[in-house]
Design a protein around this motif. Structure first.
Motif, PDB file in Angstrom:
ATOM      1  N   ALA A 129       0.858  -1.182   0.000  1.00 57.67           N
ATOM      2  CA  ALA A 129       0.000   0.000   0.000  1.00 57.67           C
ATOM      3  C   ALA A 129       0.892   1.230   0.000  1.00 57.67           C
ATOM      4  O   ALA A 129       2.121   1.130   0.081  1.00 57.67           O
ATOM      5  N   SER A 130       0.295   2.394  -0.127  1.00 53.00           N
ATOM      6  CA  SER A 130       1.065   3.635  -0.105  1.00 53.00           C
ATOM      7  C   SER A 130       0.241   4.736   0.552  1.00 53.00           C
ATOM      8  O   SER A 130      -0.970   4.635   0.664  1.00 53.00           O
ATOM      9  N   MET A 131       0.929   5.777   0.979  1.00 56.13           N
ATOM     10  CA  MET A 131       0.285   7.030   1.334  1.00 56.13           C
ATOM     11  C   MET A 131       0.336   7.886   0.070  1.00 56.13           C
ATOM     12  O   MET A 131       1.406   8.038  -0.531  1.00 56.13           O
ATOM     13  N   TYR A 132      -0.801   8.433  -0.331  1.00 57.61           N
ATOM     14  CA  TYR A 132      -0.883   8.964  -1.688  1.00 57.61           C
ATOM     15  C   TYR A 132      -1.842  10.149  -1.751  1.00 57.61           C
ATOM     16  O   TYR A 132      -2.991  10.049  -1.341  1.00 57.61           O
ATOM     17  N   HIS A 142       2.219  12.785  -5.134  1.00 58.14           N
ATOM     18  CA  HIS A 142       3.173  12.456  -4.079  1.00 58.14           C
ATOM     19  C   HIS A 142       2.724  11.138  -3.467  1.00 58.14           C
ATOM     20  O   HIS A 142       1.637  11.055  -2.882  1.00 58.14           O
ATOM     21  N   GLU A 143       3.559  10.116  -3.639  1.00 59.41           N
ATOM     22  CA  GLU A 143       3.220   8.779  -3.171  1.00 59.41           C
ATOM     23  C   GLU A 143       4.463   8.158  -2.553  1.00 59.41           C
ATOM     24  O   GLU A 143       5.549   8.235  -3.114  1.00 59.41           O
ATOM     25  N   PHE A 144       4.306   7.564  -1.380  1.00 55.10           N
ATOM     26  CA  PHE A 144       5.461   6.906  -0.764  1.00 55.10           C
ATOM     27  C   PHE A 144       5.000   5.628  -0.075  1.00 55.10           C
ATOM     28  O   PHE A 144       3.891   5.545   0.446  1.00 55.10           O
ATOM     29  N   SER A 145       5.870   4.610  -0.115  1.00 57.01           N
ATOM     30  CA  SER A 145       5.487   3.289   0.379  1.00 57.01           C
ATOM     31  C   SER A 145       6.737   2.484   0.698  1.00 57.01           C
ATOM     32  O   SER A 145       7.857   2.873   0.356  1.00 57.01           O
ATOM     33  N   THR A 146       6.537   1.341   1.346  1.00 56.85           N
ATOM     34  CA  THR A 146       7.640   0.416   1.580  1.00 56.85           C
ATOM     35  C   THR A 146       7.830  -0.478   0.362  1.00 56.85           C
ATOM     36  O   THR A 146       8.913  -0.572  -0.196  1.00 56.85           O
TER      37      THR A 146
END
Length: 200
Positions: A18-21, A50-54
């Motif tokens: 998943a991501s924060m988006y 702007h999207e960031f994830s593991t």
């Protein structure tokens, strides 16, 4: 515009995928382009993601098809399909509808259809990509065609991230709630030259 559920965008089974988006979908833009030594003033509207994830890709996923569409009447939407190795689409794929007032609505995969209409094969990498799509969102009255402004918008980053993919500007035309509509779009296609699992 927060995507998914309050900015948490699920891409596959499990919390790791998943991501924060979020997106800023109508940023006023101005500047200067230079062509043959001559300045050309330009204005427009930009879409910033702007999207960031593991690790957004699940082990059985190979890549994604992502669309951002700005319609001329001020409405817009983002859609993505997470593609699996067996050719199916992960049911966690989704999108977001953004009204002219900035109010958003989540679009589950069951709300939209993306039909590939044409392909293009890169003369450099020999990778074949879809390059024309019919996009339908029946719940919103959308039936539009997305057409790249030119087919060759492949990016090869062998000297940096080592990923070859396709992304580029597209024109949009069709109907919205039965009325003619046009717009602009941007499309990103990954994993067509090999799986991105473990690299995203």
């Amino acid at each position: 515009a927060l995507h998914g559920q309050n900015g948490y965008s699920q891409k596959g089974t499990g919390a790791d995928h998943a991501s924060m988006y979020y997106s800023l979908t109508r940023m006023k833009t101005s500047g200067t382009l230079w062509r043959d030594g001559q300045p050309i003033p330009v204005t427009g509207e930009s879409w910033m993601d702007h999207e960031f994830s593991t690790d957004s890709l699940a082990p059985d996923e190979v890549g994604w098809d992502w669309f951002s569409i700005q319609l001329a009447n001020g409405e817009e939407f983002m859609l993505y399909r997470m593609r699996r190795a067996d050719g199916s689409i992960d049911p966690h794929s989704s999108g977001t509808w953004v009204g002219p007032d900035g109010v958003t609505a989540h679009l589950p995969l069951t709300d939209y259809e993306i039909e590939e209409r044409a392909t293009w094969t890169s003369p450099d990498t020999k990778i074949t990509y879809p390059v024309r799509w019919q996009v339908r969102i029946p719940t919103r009255g959308v039936d539009v065609e997305v057409i790249p402004v030119m087919p060759d918008q492949e990016l090869s980053t062998e000297k940096s991230t080592g990923v070859t993919y396709w992304e580029g500007a597209s024109d949009v035309r069709g109907t919205l709630r039965g009325q003619p509509v046009s717009g602009r779009g941007y499309v990103e296609l990954t994993g067509y030259g090999g799986s991105l699992a473990g690299r995203a």
